[in-house]
Each structure stands twice: as C-alpha cells, then as structure tokens.
Design a protein around this motif. Structure first.
Motif, PDB file in Angstrom:
ATOM      1  N   LEU A  69      -4.154  12.523 -16.433  1.00 28.44           N
ATOM      2  CA  LEU A  69      -4.618  12.381 -14.998  1.00 28.44           C
ATOM      3  C   LEU A  69      -5.849  11.463 -14.669  1.00 28.44           C
ATOM      4  N   THR A  70      -6.360  10.994 -15.805  1.00 32.11           N
ATOM      5  CA  THR A  70      -7.756  10.281 -15.609  1.00 32.11           C
ATOM      6  C   THR A  70      -7.487   8.652 -15.095  1.00 32.11           C
ATOM      7  N   PRO A  71      -7.890   8.402 -14.218  1.00 27.20           N
ATOM      8  CA  PRO A  71      -7.827   7.028 -13.418  1.00 27.20           C
ATOM      9  C   PRO A  71      -8.427   6.047 -14.030  1.00 27.20           C
ATOM     10  N   ALA A  72      -8.281   4.632 -14.086  1.00 23.40           N
ATOM     11  CA  ALA A  72      -9.261   3.512 -14.301  1.00 23.40           C
ATOM     12  C   ALA A  72      -8.556   2.159 -13.567  1.00 23.40           C
ATOM     13  N   PHE A  73      -9.516   1.387 -13.399  1.00 24.25           N
ATOM     14  CA  PHE A  73      -9.020   0.239 -12.916  1.00 24.25           C
ATOM     15  C   PHE A  73      -8.330  -0.766 -14.010  1.00 24.25           C
ATOM     16  N   PRO A  74      -7.190  -1.183 -13.783  1.00 24.61           N
ATOM     17  CA  PRO A  74      -6.299  -1.941 -14.784  1.00 24.61           C
ATOM     18  C   PRO A  74      -7.210  -3.206 -15.235  1.00 24.61           C
ATOM     19  N   GLU A  75      -7.987  -3.904 -14.311  1.00 26.02           N
ATOM     20  CA  GLU A  75      -8.780  -5.273 -14.417  1.00 26.02           C
ATOM     21  C   GLU A  75     -10.059  -5.206 -13.724  1.00 26.02           C
ATOM     22  N   GLU A  91       0.800  -1.233   0.029  1.00 26.73           N
ATOM     23  CA  GLU A  91       0.081   0.052  -0.020  1.00 26.73           C
ATOM     24  C   GLU A  91       0.895   1.165   0.126  1.00 26.73           C
ATOM     25  N   GLN A  92       1.814   1.197   0.906  1.00 24.73           N
ATOM     26  CA  GLN A  92       2.694   2.555   0.742  1.00 24.73           C
ATOM     27  C   GLN A  92       3.566   2.834  -0.280  1.00 24.73           C
ATOM     28  N   SER A  93       4.010   1.569  -0.934  1.00 20.27           N
ATOM     29  CA  SER A  93       4.726   2.040  -2.509  1.00 20.27           C
ATOM     30  C   SER A  93       3.748   2.278  -3.378  1.00 20.27           C
ATOM     31  N   TYR A  94       2.648   1.728  -3.275  1.00 21.08           N
ATOM     32  CA  TYR A  94       1.441   2.109  -4.402  1.00 21.08           C
ATOM     33  C   TYR A  94       1.145   3.798  -4.234  1.00 21.08           C
ATOM     34  N   HIS A  95       1.070   4.133  -3.118  1.00 20.27           N
ATOM     35  CA  HIS A  95       0.764   5.510  -2.784  1.00 20.27           C
ATOM     36  C   HIS A  95       1.877   6.592  -3.331  1.00 20.27           C
ATOM     37  N   THR A 116      -6.691  -1.501  -7.047  1.00 20.30           N
ATOM     38  CA  THR A 116      -6.166  -0.023  -7.304  1.00 20.30           C
ATOM     39  C   THR A 116      -6.216   0.578  -8.483  1.00 20.30           C
ATOM     40  N   LEU A 117      -6.089   1.751  -8.482  1.00 23.85           N
ATOM     41  CA  LEU A 117      -6.161   2.464  -9.968  1.00 23.85           C
ATOM     42  C   LEU A 117      -4.747   2.724 -10.646  1.00 23.85           C
ATOM     43  N   ALA A 118      -4.792   2.881 -11.828  1.00 22.34           N
ATOM     44  CA  ALA A 118      -3.701   3.379 -12.574  1.00 22.34           C
ATOM     45  C   ALA A 118      -4.186   4.474 -13.663  1.00 22.34           C
ATOM     46  N   PRO A 119      -3.191   5.098 -14.122  1.00 22.86           N
ATOM     47  CA  PRO A 119      -3.686   5.888 -15.371  1.00 22.86           C
ATOM     48  C   PRO A 119      -4.330   5.380 -16.442  1.00 22.86           C
ATOM     49  N   ALA A 120      -5.416   5.886 -16.938  1.00 22.22           N
ATOM     50  CA  ALA A 120      -6.509   5.438 -17.645  1.00 22.22           C
ATOM     51  C   ALA A 120      -5.540   5.315 -18.986  1.00 22.22           C
ATOM     52  N   LEU A 121      -4.834   6.127 -19.559  1.00 25.18           N
ATOM     53  CA  LEU A 121      -4.345   6.170 -20.750  1.00 25.18           C
ATOM     54  C   LEU A 121      -3.040   4.985 -20.821  1.00 25.18           C
ATOM     55  N   ILE A 122      -2.380   4.665 -19.922  1.00 26.89           N
ATOM     56  CA  ILE A 122      -1.616   3.598 -19.835  1.00 26.89           C
ATOM     57  C   ILE A 122      -2.216   2.228 -19.732  1.00 26.89           C
ATOM     58  N   VAL A 123      -3.475   2.285 -19.181  1.00 27.43           N
ATOM     59  CA  VAL A 123      -4.285   0.807 -19.066  1.00 27.43           C
ATOM     60  C   VAL A 123      -4.827   0.675 -20.253  1.00 27.43           C
ATOM     61  N   ALA A 124      -5.143   1.753 -21.046  1.00 30.59           N
ATOM     62  CA  ALA A 124      -5.948   1.504 -22.462  1.00 30.59           C
ATOM     63  C   ALA A 124      -4.774   1.068 -23.342  1.00 30.59           C
ATOM     64  N   VAL A 125      -3.558   1.804 -23.390  1.00 32.43           N
ATOM     65  CA  VAL A 125      -2.768   1.463 -24.358  1.00 32.43           C
ATOM     66  C   VAL A 125      -2.293  -0.095 -24.198  1.00 32.43           C
ATOM     67  N   PHE A 126      -2.087  -0.370 -22.799  1.00 32.27           N
ATOM     68  CA  PHE A 126      -1.415  -1.799 -22.459  1.00 32.27           C
ATOM     69  C   PHE A 126      -2.705  -2.978 -23.078  1.00 32.27           C
TER      70      PHE A 126
END
Length: 123
Positions: free
Chosen positions: A50-56, A4-8, A61-71
C-alpha cells in the motif's frame, strides 16, 4: 493512456484487492498462528502493498512503490529504483515498530490459568 477517472478506478481496484488479500490472509492464519505474528505479517504486507511512490520525476500520479521499485530495478538499475525504495524502507520500519508495540501490548499471548483438576494432577 489513463485519464483521471480510469486512474482513480485502477487505484481503487488495486487498493481494494490488496486490502482484501491482507484480510483474507489474516483470517486464514488466525487458527494456526499467534495474533502478534499475524499482526506482523499483515502490517509488513500492508507496508509493501500500500505504499505509494511516483513512477518517475515530473509525473503527477502515484503508483504502488513495490511495483515501481521492481520495474525500475529490472529495466534500468538499482539506483533508478531508490526513489521508490526509500518510502518502502520507511514504511517497513514503521510496520516493524508498530507490530512490536502491538505484540507487546494488545496482541500478547495470554496464558489460561490452570484449573483445580490440573493443579491436583500436577501435585
């Protein structure tokens, strides 16, 4: 795996870098572009970065939506990326509307009134 700490810390580092990049980009463009265009580019960049999204599904946890979408698009297909593309589309639309409103009101390019010398030369 992140705890949790490293995620933040990772999210704070990403968000800080994205905001710093947007501020520096706006600062760099301030002398050559009109304020309304700078506002449009910065707001679009903020929406994309800066838009967040769930990876799966099932992930808390959330991740940047652009990175999730491209991946997801590159590893699976476009239908797997739709859950990240929807919030991106909404935020880009909101950024466009906000940029239009700001461009028409606050960031409008105001003309400088002509001086008497310029009026005399024009006549």
């Amino acid at each position: 795996m992140l705890n949790e700490q490293s995620y933040h810390i990772a999210m704070a580092a990403y968000l800080g870098a994205a905001v710093l990049a947007l501020v520096l980009f706006a600062f760099w463009l301030r002398k050559s572009w009109r304020p309304a265009w700078i506002g449009l580019v910065v707001l679009l960049g903020a929406a994309l970065l800066l838009t967040p999204a769930f990876p799966e599904a099932g992930v808390e946890t959330l991740a940047p939506a652009l990175i999730v979408a491209v991946f997801q698009w590159l590893t699976v297909d476009i239908s797997a990326a739709e859950h990240a593309l929807r919030p991106l589309a909404v935020m880009v639309g909101a950024a466009l509307v906000l940029a239009l409103l700001l461009g028409l009101t606050v960031l409008r390019h105001r003309r400088v009134p002509a001086t008497r010398d310029e009026d005399a030369e024009a006549a």
